[in-house]
Design an enzyme around this catalytic site. Sequence first.
Site, PDB file in Angstrom:
ATOM      1  N   ASP A  13       0.806  -1.225   0.000  1.00  0.00           N
ATOM      2  CA  ASP A  13       0.000   0.000   0.000  1.00  0.00           C
ATOM      3  C   ASP A  13       0.839   1.275   0.000  1.00  0.00           C
ATOM      4  OD1 ASP A  13      -2.252  -1.659   0.105  1.00  0.00           O
ATOM      5  OD2 ASP A  13      -2.155  -1.739   2.294  1.00  0.00           O
ATOM      6  N   LYS A  16       1.828   1.939  -5.213  1.00  0.00           N
ATOM      7  CA  LYS A  16       2.355   1.303  -6.438  1.00  0.00           C
ATOM      8  C   LYS A  16       1.445   1.551  -7.635  1.00  0.00           C
ATOM      9  CE  LYS A  16       2.298  -2.628  -4.229  1.00  0.00           C
ATOM     10  NZ  LYS A  16       2.013  -2.189  -2.859  1.00  0.00           N
ATOM     11  N   GLY A  40      -4.582  -4.404  -3.706  1.00  0.00           N
ATOM     12  CA  GLY A  40      -5.568  -3.365  -3.996  1.00  0.00           C
ATOM     13  C   GLY A  40      -4.792  -2.127  -4.386  1.00  0.00           C
ATOM     14  N   HIS A  41      -4.803  -1.820  -5.677  1.00  0.00           N
ATOM     15  CA  HIS A  41      -4.014  -0.694  -6.180  1.00  0.00           C
ATOM     16  C   HIS A  41      -4.956   0.417  -6.640  1.00  0.00           C
ATOM     17  CE1 HIS A  41      -0.415  -3.575  -7.137  1.00  0.00           C
ATOM     18  NE2 HIS A  41      -0.778  -3.580  -5.877  1.00  0.00           N
ATOM     19  N   THR A  42      -4.791   1.583  -6.049  1.00  0.00           N
ATOM     20  CA  THR A  42      -5.685   2.701  -6.370  1.00  0.00           C
ATOM     21  C   THR A  42      -5.048   3.600  -7.413  1.00  0.00           C
ATOM     22  OG1 THR A  42      -6.111   2.671  -4.007  1.00  0.00           O
ATOM     23  CG2 THR A  42      -7.135   4.455  -5.276  1.00  0.00           C
ATOM     24  N   GLN A 223       1.822  -6.232  -3.097  1.00  0.00           N
ATOM     25  CA  GLN A 223       2.329  -6.311  -1.727  1.00  0.00           C
ATOM     26  C   GLN A 223       3.631  -5.509  -1.569  1.00  0.00           C
ATOM     27  OE1 GLN A 223       1.314  -9.565  -3.313  1.00  0.00           O
ATOM     28  NE2 GLN A 223      -0.629  -8.661  -2.749  1.00  0.00           N
TER      29      GLN A 223
HETATM   30  P1  GDP Z   1      -0.771   0.267  -3.585  1.00  0.00           P
HETATM   31  O1  GDP Z   1      -1.409  -0.990  -3.077  1.00  0.00           O
HETATM   32  O2  GDP Z   1       0.695   0.310  -3.344  1.00  0.00           O
HETATM   33  O3  GDP Z   1      -1.112   0.552  -5.025  1.00  0.00           O
HETATM   34  O4  GDP Z   1      -1.393   1.446  -2.718  1.00  0.00           O
HETATM   35  P2  GDP Z   1      -2.953   1.640  -2.313  1.00  0.00           P
HETATM   36  O5  GDP Z   1      -3.684   2.091  -3.505  1.00  0.00           O
HETATM   37  O6  GDP Z   1      -3.448   0.456  -1.581  1.00  0.00           O
HETATM   38  O7  GDP Z   1      -2.822   2.783  -1.234  1.00  0.00           O
HETATM   39  C1  GDP Z   1      -2.233   4.008  -1.550  1.00  0.00           C
HETATM   40  C2  GDP Z   1      -3.275   5.134  -1.345  1.00  0.00           C
HETATM   41  O8  GDP Z   1      -2.613   6.381  -1.328  1.00  0.00           O
HETATM   42  C3  GDP Z   1      -4.285   5.235  -2.472  1.00  0.00           C
HETATM   43  O9  GDP Z   1      -5.499   5.674  -1.928  1.00  0.00           O
HETATM   44  C4  GDP Z   1      -3.695   6.283  -3.394  1.00  0.00           C
HETATM   45  O10 GDP Z   1      -4.678   6.979  -4.157  1.00  0.00           O
HETATM   46  C5  GDP Z   1      -3.062   7.222  -2.393  1.00  0.00           C
HETATM   47  N1  GDP Z   1      -1.854   7.917  -2.857  1.00  0.00           N
HETATM   48  C6  GDP Z   1      -0.854   7.470  -3.654  1.00  0.00           C
HETATM   49  N2  GDP Z   1       0.138   8.382  -3.725  1.00  0.00           N
HETATM   50  C7  GDP Z   1      -0.245   9.420  -2.943  1.00  0.00           C
HETATM   51  C8  GDP Z   1       0.365  10.661  -2.576  1.00  0.00           C
HETATM   52  O11 GDP Z   1       1.487  10.995  -2.961  1.00  0.00           O
HETATM   53  N3  GDP Z   1      -0.352  11.476  -1.707  1.00  0.00           N
HETATM   54  C9  GDP Z   1      -1.581  11.129  -1.228  1.00  0.00           C
HETATM   55  N4  GDP Z   1      -2.197  11.973  -0.402  1.00  0.00           N
HETATM   56  N5  GDP Z   1      -2.178   9.972  -1.565  1.00  0.00           N
HETATM   57  C10 GDP Z   1      -1.517   9.130  -2.387  1.00  0.00           C
HETATM   58  P1  IMO Z   2      -0.999  -4.262  -2.142  1.00  0.00           P
HETATM   59  O1  IMO Z   2      -0.539  -4.810  -3.467  1.00  0.00           O
HETATM   60  C1  IMO Z   2      -1.009  -4.713   2.189  1.00  0.00           C
HETATM   61  C2  IMO Z   2      -1.116  -8.810   3.747  1.00  0.00           C
HETATM   62  C3  IMO Z   2      -2.362  -9.272   4.474  1.00  0.00           C
HETATM   63  C4  IMO Z   2      -1.766 -10.264   5.449  1.00  0.00           C
HETATM   64  C5  IMO Z   2      -0.645 -10.910   4.642  1.00  0.00           C
HETATM   65  C6  IMO Z   2      -1.008 -12.247   4.026  1.00  0.00           C
HETATM   66  O2  IMO Z   2      -2.271  -3.503  -2.212  1.00  0.00           O
HETATM   67  O3  IMO Z   2       0.113  -3.500  -1.495  1.00  0.00           O
HETATM   68  P2  IMO Z   2      -2.532 -12.932   1.967  1.00  0.00           P
HETATM   69  O4  IMO Z   2      -3.992 -12.735   1.711  1.00  0.00           O
HETATM   70  O5  IMO Z   2      -1.645 -12.322   0.942  1.00  0.00           O
HETATM   71  O6  IMO Z   2      -2.177 -14.366   2.240  1.00  0.00           O
HETATM   72  O7  IMO Z   2      -2.260 -12.154   3.360  1.00  0.00           O
HETATM   73  O8  IMO Z   2      -0.318  -9.977   3.621  1.00  0.00           O
HETATM   74  N1  IMO Z   2      -1.341  -8.276   2.389  1.00  0.00           N
HETATM   75  C7  IMO Z   2      -1.260  -6.974   2.071  1.00  0.00           C
HETATM   76  N2  IMO Z   2      -1.049  -5.890   2.841  1.00  0.00           N
HETATM   77  N3  IMO Z   2      -1.150  -4.571   0.861  1.00  0.00           N
HETATM   78  C8  IMO Z   2      -1.329  -5.650   0.069  1.00  0.00           C
HETATM   79  O9  IMO Z   2      -1.337  -5.564  -1.279  1.00  0.00           O
HETATM   80  C9  IMO Z   2      -1.445  -6.918   0.669  1.00  0.00           C
HETATM   81  N4  IMO Z   2      -1.659  -8.176   0.204  1.00  0.00           N
HETATM   82  C10 IMO Z   2      -1.576  -9.001   1.258  1.00  0.00           C
HETATM   83  O10 IMO Z   2      -3.014  -8.208   5.112  1.00  0.00           O
HETATM   84  O11 IMO Z   2      -1.175  -9.574   6.518  1.00  0.00           O
HETATM   85 MG    MG Z   3      -2.925  -1.617  -1.786  1.00  0.00          MG
END
Ligand code: GDP
Ligand code: IMO
Ligand code: MG
Length: 427
Positions: A13, A16, A40-42, A223
């Site tokens: 998170d 990415k 979960g990639h936003t 991850q």
């Molecule tokens: P990922 O799993 O690595 O793709 O990240 P997630 O999407 O799970 O979580 C990152 C969150 O931060 C998302 O809601 C993005 O829209 C937000 N985000 C990404 N870069 C930035 C940033 O530079 N500033 C802020 N405020 N939000 C960001």
């Molecule tokens: P992104 O790509 C954050 C964590 C779970 C749990 C552990 C194992 O959005 O960064 P799993 O279901 O993979 O066997 O769970 O890994 N986990 C993540 N934490 N971001 C993720 O993906 C994750 N994918 C799995 O919360 O602790």
């Molecule tokens: Mg994520």
Amino acid sequence: MPALVLLGAQWGDEGKGKATDLLGGSVDYVVRYQGGNNAGHTVVVGDQKYALHLLPSGILSPTCVPVIGNGVVVDPSVLLSELSGLNERGVDTSKLLISGNAHIITPYHVTVDKVTERFLGKRKIGTTGRGIGPTYADKINRVGIRVQDLYDESILTQKVEAALDVKNQMLTKLYNRRAIAIEQVVEELLGYAEKLAPYVADTVLVLNQALEEDKVVLFEGGQGTLLDIDHGTYPFVTSSNPTAGGACTGSGVGPTKISRVIGILKAYTTRVGAGPFPTELFDEDGQALRRIGGERGVTTGRDRRCGWFDAVIARYATRVNGLTDFFLTKLDVLTGWEQIPVCVAYEIDGRRVEELPYSQTDFHHAKPVYENLPGWSEDITKAKSFADLPKNAQNYVKALEEMSGAPISAIGVGPGRDETIEINSFL
Ligand code: GDP
Ligand code: IMO
Ligand code: MG
């Protein structure tokens, strides 16, 4: 020609999805190489927000070919609903390629994931419950089902039989559950075959030929480094290799082709699920980071655990991934703190330790040693260059760069595509 890897440097998170989408318009292929719909990639494009789980974030760039590599585990029902969800929003998904060697998450993997967690009780990992671990376990046990198996009913039936043989014993005798009917699983899986057929390809050949033709390939990790099955905080990890080496095994592209490895690094730290987290905050600062940073899981909706930046982890990520650059995200979230603590080392049983301990016991005992860096109060979300940042924000970035061991080549100051400061070009 360049093959770039973009991966999470912490516990996932980090942002990415946003970083991948940003480069999506300038690269020819975006490849997921591990994980599945635990991710979960936003991505925020204008006023549109997309949450991608299985599809590479390049799917939102019309010129880019999105690829699901052999190292990914694919839940066909999730994939098809993600595709139709995007199609309804006008996104063309017809270029998608899926490796015939990718393993399939079946309903019994999801069931096993959930019952195993329940029986672990307080020792549970806190998985996403998407069947990730059991699917990778079957792959390693050589009783997995691959995408290509959907196209041979006889082989598929034999493989499902082999996989359910032991699992049904376990479900009925150990976990007190109903047995899973082989025919039902086979029928469900066969039902996906035709719908997935247009996308299935020999992605190893496609990607290597593309690189020979000087095309640019970007690998998007799911991850993060500390969730890696080999290099993470085992056993509180996921069941694949998000670290840079995983990009090679999970795609069939050799390490000599990789020219750059970019670590996505949040300006503070978060973690979802169980496991050690030295800089975790249980006070108002932790709540503020969660609130301002919107730190709630995209996949499971769980609140993310939040804490200060941990330079020991960042240094470790540089080492195990051979990082060439960092993309520092969410710097804007730290606006408003007078002082920002940064963990520079750990204290473990009275000793100061500068590098991540390999021993799980030591890591569980690690207490952060903080240095306070002066904060800033100015809004930085409109900053377009490093010089636009207030002096203290510049110094925070420079300090993190110094401690983390690789140059920070981009800075995120908001979730949108244009809310990024580019320092060195990635391409
Ligand atoms: P990922 O799993 O690595 O793709 O990240 P997630 O999407 O799970 O979580 C990152 C969150 O931060 C998302 O809601 C993005 O829209 C937000 N985000 C990404 N870069 C930035 C940033 O530079 N500033 C802020 N405020 N939000 C960001
Ligand atoms: P992104 O790509 C954050 C964590 C779970 C749990 C552990 C194992 O959005 O960064 P799993 O279901 O993979 O066997 O769970 O890994 N986990 C993540 N934490 N971001 C993720 O993906 C994750 N994918 C799995 O919360 O602790
Ligand atoms: Mg994520």
